[in-house]
Design an enzyme around this catalytic site. Structure first.
Site, PDB file in Angstrom:
ATOM      1  N   SER A 146     -40.401  42.736   0.701  1.00  0.00           N
ATOM      2  CA  SER A 146     -41.205  43.956   0.597  1.00  0.00           C
ATOM      3  C   SER A 146     -40.300  45.184   0.475  1.00  0.00           C
ATOM      4  CB  SER A 146     -42.147  44.049   1.797  1.00  0.00           C
ATOM      5  OG  SER A 146     -43.076  45.111   1.642  1.00  0.00           O
ATOM      6  N   ASP A 195     -51.293  39.500  -4.155  1.00  0.00           N
ATOM      7  CA  ASP A 195     -50.704  40.488  -3.246  1.00  0.00           C
ATOM      8  C   ASP A 195     -51.534  41.768  -3.286  1.00  0.00           C
ATOM      9  OD1 ASP A 195     -49.038  42.435  -1.981  1.00  0.00           O
ATOM     10  OD2 ASP A 195     -47.280  41.231  -2.448  1.00  0.00           O
ATOM     11  N   HIS A 238     -49.667  39.426   0.488  1.00  0.00           N
ATOM     12  CA  HIS A 238     -48.389  40.078   0.753  1.00  0.00           C
ATOM     13  C   HIS A 238     -47.661  39.474   1.951  1.00  0.00           C
ATOM     14  CE1 HIS A 238     -45.503  43.285   0.258  1.00  0.00           C
ATOM     15  NE2 HIS A 238     -45.596  43.606   1.524  1.00  0.00           N
TER      16      HIS A 238
END
Length: 301
Positions: free
Chosen positions: A183, A248, A277
Site C-alpha cells: 500500500s 481493491d 485491499h
C-alpha cells in the site's frame, strides 16, 4: 484514502497546496501505538547527525493487547528491536525477525497505512517462516515508537535509514535484499529501489500517486502530487513483482496494472481475483507466487 468532495477538488486545482499537505490528507493515519521499546541502556543514537547513527542494540519489545499477537511468548525470541536514526533526525523504530541463521534473502518490509510494527509482528513471523526469509521492518516517523511526524520526505528518509541498517548492522549486500512494500509502503519501496539495485522488489497493492488515488480521472502527474511512483518506476532496474487484488476498494487495481506496464524488469504479476485491499495475503496463490519469485524468478532474471 478516501475520495475528495467537489469543493475540495476545485480547491486543489485552483489553489493547489504543497505536496506535504496532500500527503497528510490522503495517506497518513498512524494508529495509537500497539507496542513499546524498553531501552535497557542509554540510546547510542540519541545524538543528532547528518547520517544514520548505529542502532540501539539493547531494547526489548513490549506488545499491548491491540497488537493481537498470535503466537506463544517463545516466538518473541526471534524478534530483535532497536532504533536507528534517519538523515532527517528522527529515531526510526526497527524490528528484525530472524527466521534462519543463513538466509539467502532478507526482506526489507515497508508496511501499509494505519498499522504499526506491533500489529504487523505476527504477520512477519508467519510470512518469514513460509518463505524462509528474515525480515527487517520499520515504522515511519510518527508511527509506533518512531519519533517525528509522518510526511512524504520523512517516509523516504526512514526507508533509507532501514536500508543503511541492513548494510551496517547485518552486513548484507544489495543482492541479498528483497524490497517489499505494501500500500503506502510501495511508495517508499519504489523510491528506495531507484537508488539501489537489489535482488528483487515486491509491490503489494501499489499506488501510482496520491492524486490518482483521490481523483481516479487524473491522467498526468501534477507538480503538487505526492508519492509519484508512476514516474519513478521507470528508474527501477531490479526485477519487480506486482501483486494486486482485482476488487481493491482503496487503491484501484488499475494502479498495479499501470506500474506493471511501466516497470522495466517485471516478472509475471499476481492479480488476485476478488481480493480487496487488506485480504490479498489470505489467498493461497499469494504465498505460492512469492515463493516462485524468490526461488525461480530472481535467480533466472
Amino acid at each position: 484514502m478516501n475520495g475528495l468532495s467537489l469543493s475540495e477538488l476545485c480547491y486543489l486545482f485552483c489553489c493547489p497546496p504543497c505536496p506535504s499537505r496532500i500527503t497528510a490528507k490522503l495517506a497518513f493515519l498512524p494508529p495509537a501505538p500497539t507496542y513499546a521499546f524498553i531501552e535497557e541502556d542509554s540510546p547510542s543514537s540519541s545524538n543528532s547527525s547528518s547520517s544514520p547513527s548505529p542502532p540501539v542494540s539493547n531494547c526489548s519489545l513490549h506488545l499491548t493487547e491491540k497488537a493481537e499477537w498470535q503466537y506463544s511468548r517463545s516466538e518473541l525470541e526471534v524478534i530483535d528491536v532497536f532504533y536507528t536514526r534517519s538523515r532527517r533526525g528522527n529515531r526510526v523504530a526497527c524490528m528484525y525477525v530472524k527466521i534462519t541463521d543463513s538466509p539467502e534473502f532478507t526482506i526489507l518490509f515497508s508496511h501499509g497505512n494505519a498499522v504499526d510494527l506491533g500489529q504487523m509482528s505476527s504477520f512477519f513471523i508467519g510470512l518469514g517462516n513460509r518463505i524462509n526469509c528474515n525480515i527487517l521492518a520499520y515504522d515511519y516517523s510518527g508511527y509506533g515508537a518512531s519519533t517525528g511526524k509522518a510526511s512524504e520526505a520523512n517516509i523516504y528518509s526512514d526507508a533509507e535509514a532501514a536500508w543503511e541498517t541492513l548494510k551496517t548492522r547485518f552486513g548484507l549486500r544489495p543482492d541479498q535484499v528483497i524490497l517489499y512494500g505494501q500500500s503506502i509502503g510501495t511508495a517508499a519501496t519504489v523510491d528506495l529501489a531507484t537508488r539501489h539495485e537489489v535482488a528483487g522488489v515486491v509491490l503489494h497493492s501499489p499506488l501510482m500517486s496520491g492524486m490518482r488515488v483521490a481523483c481516479p480521472d487524473v491522467r498526468r502527474t501534477w507538480c503538487f502530487d505526492s508519492f509519484a511512483s508512476i514516474e519513478k518506476i521507470t528508474r527501477v532496474t531490479s526485477p519487480v513483482l506486482v501483486i494486486h487484488g482485482t476488487d481493491d476498494e482503496v487503491i484501484d487495481f488499475t494502479h498495479g496494472l499501470a506500474l506493471f506496464e511501466r516497470a522495466p524488469r517485471t516478472v509475471e504479476p499476481l492479480w488476485v481475483e476478488g481480493a480487496g485491499h487488506n485480504d490479498v495475503e489470505l489467498y493461497g496463490q499469494y504465498l505460492d507466487r512469492l515463493r516462485k519469485f524468490i526461488q525461480v524468478d530472481i535467480r533466472s532474471s
